[in-house]
Design a protein around this motif. Structure first.
Motif, PDB file in Angstrom:
ATOM      1  N   VAL A 170       0.841  -1.201   0.000  1.00  0.00           N
ATOM      2  CA  VAL A 170       0.000   0.000   0.000  1.00  0.00           C
ATOM      3  C   VAL A 170       0.881   1.257   0.000  1.00  0.00           C
ATOM      4  N   GLY A 171       0.684   2.092  -1.008  1.00  0.00           N
ATOM      5  CA  GLY A 171       1.488   3.303  -1.149  1.00  0.00           C
ATOM      6  C   GLY A 171       2.886   3.061  -1.656  1.00  0.00           C
ATOM      7  N   ASN A 172       3.181   1.835  -2.052  1.00  0.00           N
ATOM      8  CA  ASN A 172       4.523   1.459  -2.498  1.00  0.00           C
ATOM      9  C   ASN A 172       4.519   1.298  -4.019  1.00  0.00           C
ATOM     10  N   ASN A 173       5.162   2.214  -4.713  1.00  0.00           N
ATOM     11  CA  ASN A 173       5.171   2.190  -6.173  1.00  0.00           C
ATOM     12  C   ASN A 173       6.272   1.310  -6.754  1.00  0.00           C
ATOM     13  N   PHE A 174       7.009   0.601  -5.908  1.00  0.00           N
ATOM     14  CA  PHE A 174       8.193  -0.122  -6.376  1.00  0.00           C
ATOM     15  C   PHE A 174       8.031  -1.637  -6.346  1.00  0.00           C
ATOM     16  N   THR A 175       6.841  -2.123  -6.064  1.00  0.00           N
ATOM     17  CA  THR A 175       6.655  -3.568  -5.909  1.00  0.00           C
ATOM     18  C   THR A 175       6.844  -4.336  -7.208  1.00  0.00           C
ATOM     19  N   ILE A 176       6.762  -3.662  -8.350  1.00  0.00           N
ATOM     20  CA  ILE A 176       6.867  -4.360  -9.645  1.00  0.00           C
ATOM     21  C   ILE A 176       8.315  -4.572 -10.079  1.00  0.00           C
ATOM     22  N   TYR A 177       9.264  -4.003  -9.354  1.00  0.00           N
ATOM     23  CA  TYR A 177      10.643  -4.008  -9.856  1.00  0.00           C
ATOM     24  C   TYR A 177      11.554  -5.130  -9.332  1.00  0.00           C
ATOM     25  N   PRO A 178      11.389  -5.627  -8.112  1.00  0.00           N
ATOM     26  CA  PRO A 178      12.345  -6.646  -7.654  1.00  0.00           C
ATOM     27  C   PRO A 178      12.065  -8.035  -8.212  1.00  0.00           C
ATOM     28  N   ILE A 179      13.141  -8.718  -8.580  1.00  0.00           N
ATOM     29  CA  ILE A 179      13.113 -10.114  -9.022  1.00  0.00           C
ATOM     30  C   ILE A 179      14.126 -10.873  -8.171  1.00  0.00           C
ATOM     31  N   ILE A 180      13.809 -12.112  -7.837  1.00  0.00           N
ATOM     32  CA  ILE A 180      14.731 -12.895  -7.005  1.00  0.00           C
ATOM     33  C   ILE A 180      15.968 -13.268  -7.816  1.00  0.00           C
ATOM     34  N   SER A 181      17.120 -13.079  -7.195  1.00  0.00           N
ATOM     35  CA  SER A 181      18.394 -13.374  -7.849  1.00  0.00           C
ATOM     36  C   SER A 181      18.628 -14.881  -7.955  1.00  0.00           C
ATOM     37  N   SER A 182      19.334 -15.263  -9.007  1.00  0.00           N
ATOM     38  CA  SER A 182      19.751 -16.665  -9.140  1.00  0.00           C
ATOM     39  C   SER A 182      20.708 -17.070  -8.022  1.00  0.00           C
ATOM     40  N   GLU A 183      21.375 -16.079  -7.405  1.00  0.00           N
ATOM     41  CA  GLU A 183      22.288 -16.383  -6.301  1.00  0.00           C
ATOM     42  C   GLU A 183      21.530 -16.918  -5.085  1.00  0.00           C
ATOM     43  N   ILE A 184      20.251 -16.632  -5.005  1.00  0.00           N
ATOM     44  CA  ILE A 184      19.380 -17.184  -3.965  1.00  0.00           C
ATOM     45  C   ILE A 184      18.649 -18.427  -4.475  1.00  0.00           C
ATOM     46  N   ILE A 185      18.087 -18.312  -5.655  1.00  0.00           N
ATOM     47  CA  ILE A 185      17.250 -19.393  -6.201  1.00  0.00           C
ATOM     48  C   ILE A 185      18.034 -20.694  -6.391  1.00  0.00           C
ATOM     49  N   GLU A 186      19.196 -20.618  -7.000  1.00  0.00           N
ATOM     50  CA  GLU A 186      19.916 -21.842  -7.384  1.00  0.00           C
ATOM     51  C   GLU A 186      20.374 -22.679  -6.190  1.00  0.00           C
ATOM     52  N   PRO A 187      20.991 -22.097  -5.163  1.00  0.00           N
ATOM     53  CA  PRO A 187      21.373 -22.954  -4.020  1.00  0.00           C
ATOM     54  C   PRO A 187      20.170 -23.545  -3.290  1.00  0.00           C
ATOM     55  N   LEU A 188      19.055 -22.819  -3.248  1.00  0.00           N
ATOM     56  CA  LEU A 188      17.862 -23.390  -2.621  1.00  0.00           C
ATOM     57  C   LEU A 188      17.337 -24.565  -3.433  1.00  0.00           C
ATOM     58  N   LYS A 189      17.357 -24.450  -4.747  1.00  0.00           N
ATOM     59  CA  LYS A 189      16.900 -25.549  -5.607  1.00  0.00           C
ATOM     60  C   LYS A 189      17.824 -26.755  -5.481  1.00  0.00           C
ATOM     61  N   SER A 190      19.125 -26.516  -5.496  1.00  0.00           N
ATOM     62  CA  SER A 190      20.067 -27.634  -5.441  1.00  0.00           C
ATOM     63  C   SER A 190      19.986 -28.380  -4.113  1.00  0.00           C
ATOM     64  N   ARG A 191      19.590 -27.683  -3.064  1.00  0.00           N
ATOM     65  CA  ARG A 191      19.445 -28.299  -1.745  1.00  0.00           C
ATOM     66  C   ARG A 191      18.043 -28.868  -1.519  1.00  0.00           C
ATOM     67  N   GLU A 192      17.139 -28.641  -2.468  1.00  0.00           N
ATOM     68  CA  GLU A 192      15.715 -28.970  -2.299  1.00  0.00           C
ATOM     69  C   GLU A 192      15.203 -28.375  -0.983  1.00  0.00           C
ATOM     70  N   ASP A 193      15.507 -27.108  -0.813  1.00  0.00           N
ATOM     71  CA  ASP A 193      15.217 -26.366   0.413  1.00  0.00           C
ATOM     72  C   ASP A 193      13.900 -25.610   0.226  1.00  0.00           C
ATOM     73  N   ARG A 194      12.910 -25.929   1.055  1.00  0.00           N
ATOM     74  CA  ARG A 194      11.578 -25.346   0.885  1.00  0.00           C
ATOM     75  C   ARG A 194      11.497 -23.863   1.231  1.00  0.00           C
ATOM     76  N   ARG A 195      12.548 -23.295   1.747  1.00  0.00           N
ATOM     77  CA  ARG A 195      12.526 -21.846   1.924  1.00  0.00           C
ATOM     78  C   ARG A 195      12.333 -21.143   0.584  1.00  0.00           C
ATOM     79  N   LEU A 196      12.698 -21.805  -0.499  1.00  0.00           N
ATOM     80  CA  LEU A 196      12.471 -21.260  -1.841  1.00  0.00           C
ATOM     81  C   LEU A 196      11.017 -20.847  -2.025  1.00  0.00           C
ATOM     82  N   PHE A 197      10.085 -21.684  -1.586  1.00  0.00           N
ATOM     83  CA  PHE A 197       8.662 -21.445  -1.816  1.00  0.00           C
ATOM     84  C   PHE A 197       8.130 -20.296  -0.955  1.00  0.00           C
ATOM     85  N   PHE A 198       8.885 -19.926   0.071  1.00  0.00           N
ATOM     86  CA  PHE A 198       8.487 -18.838   0.967  1.00  0.00           C
ATOM     87  C   PHE A 198       9.171 -17.523   0.611  1.00  0.00           C
ATOM     88  N   TYR A 199      10.282 -17.597  -0.122  1.00  0.00           N
ATOM     89  CA  TYR A 199      10.969 -16.397  -0.568  1.00  0.00           C
ATOM     90  C   TYR A 199      10.424 -15.893  -1.908  1.00  0.00           C
TER      91      TYR A 199
END
Length: 511
Positions: free
Chosen positions: A258-287
């Protein structure tokens, strides 16, 4: 009546009216809904919130661009491309009235509690500042009012850090002699909780000094062992140094939509996504949210390969072209939809466990590194579990159940490396994953100290023009110092960097 006599009459009348009104001036100009007396609790609240709070909306995301958590798609942002180090912060106004808490405390025991808060706040502020810049004013800092010293000399980073460690020891001692105090929005004034924070933060300071473990003056290993063995430290997520958010103006989660005009700009980095995927770490689904493209192609939101990160070192036009394909992961909706979000941390139990795991790996303590490593992963997952509503849109059908957490922690423990360097890399990587959108620049400090995680650097997109294959290791001193304290600044720059205020030259603790 002559004009002169008329003027005299009017002047006397006006003066009489003013004198008659003076007695009511204070009454008229007093707000009955506010206090006119400053209390130690009022100062404590301001100081504590200032220390623990983080900026909101776009400013909230900036540290996490440098930490490679997030890719920004509005336009080129310096931190994403290893720029933006041209001016650090050297401002201590937020701690300049700490002694007033002690001075105005109504009892000796309360004075001790506020003294503990004073020492802790000073230690935190000076530590964060020297971590960014190197040598800074310390012994002569904040002496403008008392000693009329407006141009403080710069102390060496070693002396600053020795002072920080001493002030943390004094804080722990003062809290131990005090009593619960007012004005604390984090721990409700509980002095035992503040002792836990003080000692846990000291362990954080000591691990950042890992390259100086043989320095006899610092006595790092012995200090670390003493704290872990004999002092109160964090023991669960309930001890976290964090601000719990509320659905009230000024207390909302920093990236609430609410009142935040910047919500459309962030994308999750592969530096976060890839290690979570390789570990089959469910924190991925919450991030993250799944890729819209992959969902349209039939992937399940509960599938690890439904998630896609973007390499933050890619050229900006490539980033935007990927965004146009919709094959990327946005932030999980919980960061945008929930006014209270999750508590924002500066130091957590999960991070502390991984600090201790690293120290054990380095041989500073006799504990088994894997035990603390597992505790760190478990604490991180439990924090997310506790602070996320159990809704499909936030869990994507992959909840962090107690059974899953136990099995995942056991699996990671069984894979824990045997070689020292590999262990440190694994510990720092897990600390990085546990710090997603938390603790601001902490994981950057770990990166520059250890080289882990191994973030991608693209020389063709780097804004670090003098060393495009490297991420800068410090910020420059603020330009205002050249205007007002140039003699002492020049001495410090010459002492550290051969006269050039260089973002790529190592500060003392990194040598």
């Amino acid at each position: 009546m002559k004009m002169k006599n008329l003027y005299t009459f009017l002047l006397i009348g006006a003066s009489t009216l003013a004198l008659g009104s003076c007695s009511k001036f204070e009454e008229i100009n007093t707000n009955p809904e506010t206090t006119n007396v400053v209390t130690p609790a009022m100062i404590a609240t301001r100081v504590i919130v200032n220390m623990a709070n983080q900026p909101s909306q776009k400013a909230f995301m900036m540290p996490y661009l440098l930490n490679k958590n997030i890719v920004w798609t509005e336009f080129v942002e310096s931190y994403q491309y290893n720029g933006g180090f041209n001016s650090g912060q050297l401002n201590f106004t937020s701690i300049n009235d700490l002694a007033s808490m002690v001075k105005f405390a109504p009892t000796e025991k309360l004075a001790k509690s506020y003294e503990g808060l004073m020492y802790f706040s000073r230690a935190l502020k000076f530590f964060n500042t020297t971590m960014d810049l190197g040598d800074i004013p310390y012994a002569e800092a904040l002496k403008g009012e008392s000693d009329k010293n407006y141009f403080p000399k710069y102390d060496t980073q070693k002396d600053v850090l020795l002072g920080v460690l001493k002030e943390l020891e004094l804080a722990d001692k003062a809290f131990s002699e005090g009593e619960n105090f007012s004005g604390d929005p984090i721990y409700k004034g509980n002095t035992t909780s503040w002792r836990k924070l003080t000692n846990s933060f000291m362990l954080h300071v000591l691990i950042q000094l890992s390259k100086k473990e043989s320095d006899a003056d610092l006595n790092i290993k012995s200090r670390f062992r003493t704290i872990v063995s004999n002092k109160p430290i964090f023991a669960s997520n309930s001890d976290n140094y964090e601000l719990k958010r509320a659905n009230k103006s000024g207390q909302l989660y920093p990236f609430y939509k609410v009142g935040n005009n910047f919500t459309i700009y962030p994308i999750i980095s592969s530096e976060i996504i890839e290690p979570l995927k390789s570990r089959e770490d469910r924190r991925l689904f919450f991030y993250a949210n799944p890729s819209e493209k992959r969902i349209a192609e039939g992937k399940s939101p509960a599938a690890f390969d439904a998630y896609a990160g973007i390499d933050p070192s890619l050229p900006f036009d490539v980033v935007t072209s990927i965004k146009n394909t919709k094959d990327f992961s946005k932030l999980n909706n919980r960061y945008l939809d929930i006014p209270t979000g999750e508590p924002t941390q500066q130091l957590s139990y999960a991070q502390l466990c991984l600090v201790i795991a690293e120290a054990a790996t380095r041989g500073w303590i006799a504990d088994q590194p894997v035990d603390w490593y597992k505790k760190g992963i478990q604490a991180s997952m439990e924090f997310i579990q506790t602070n996320t509503p159990n809704a499909e849109g936030y869990t994507h059908g992959m909840p962090l159940s107690n059974d899953y957490i136990a099995s995942h922690v056991q699996k990671m423990g069984s894979k824990f490396p045997t070689a020292t360097e590999a262990r440190i890399e694994e510990i720092i990587t897990e600390k990085y994953l546990a710090s997603f959108l938390q603790s601001e620049f902490m994981t950057y400090y770990d990166y520059r100290r250890t080289g882990f995680p191994k973030w991608k650097i693209n020389p063709s997109t780097s804004l670090n023009s003098e060393a495009p294959t490297k991420i800068p290791v410090r910020w420059k001193y603020p330009a205002v110092e050249n205007n007002y304290n140039s003699q002492h600044l020049d001495e410090a720059v010459k002492r550290q960097f051969n006269g050039t205020d260089d973002i790529n030259q190592l500060i003392w603790l990194l040598k």
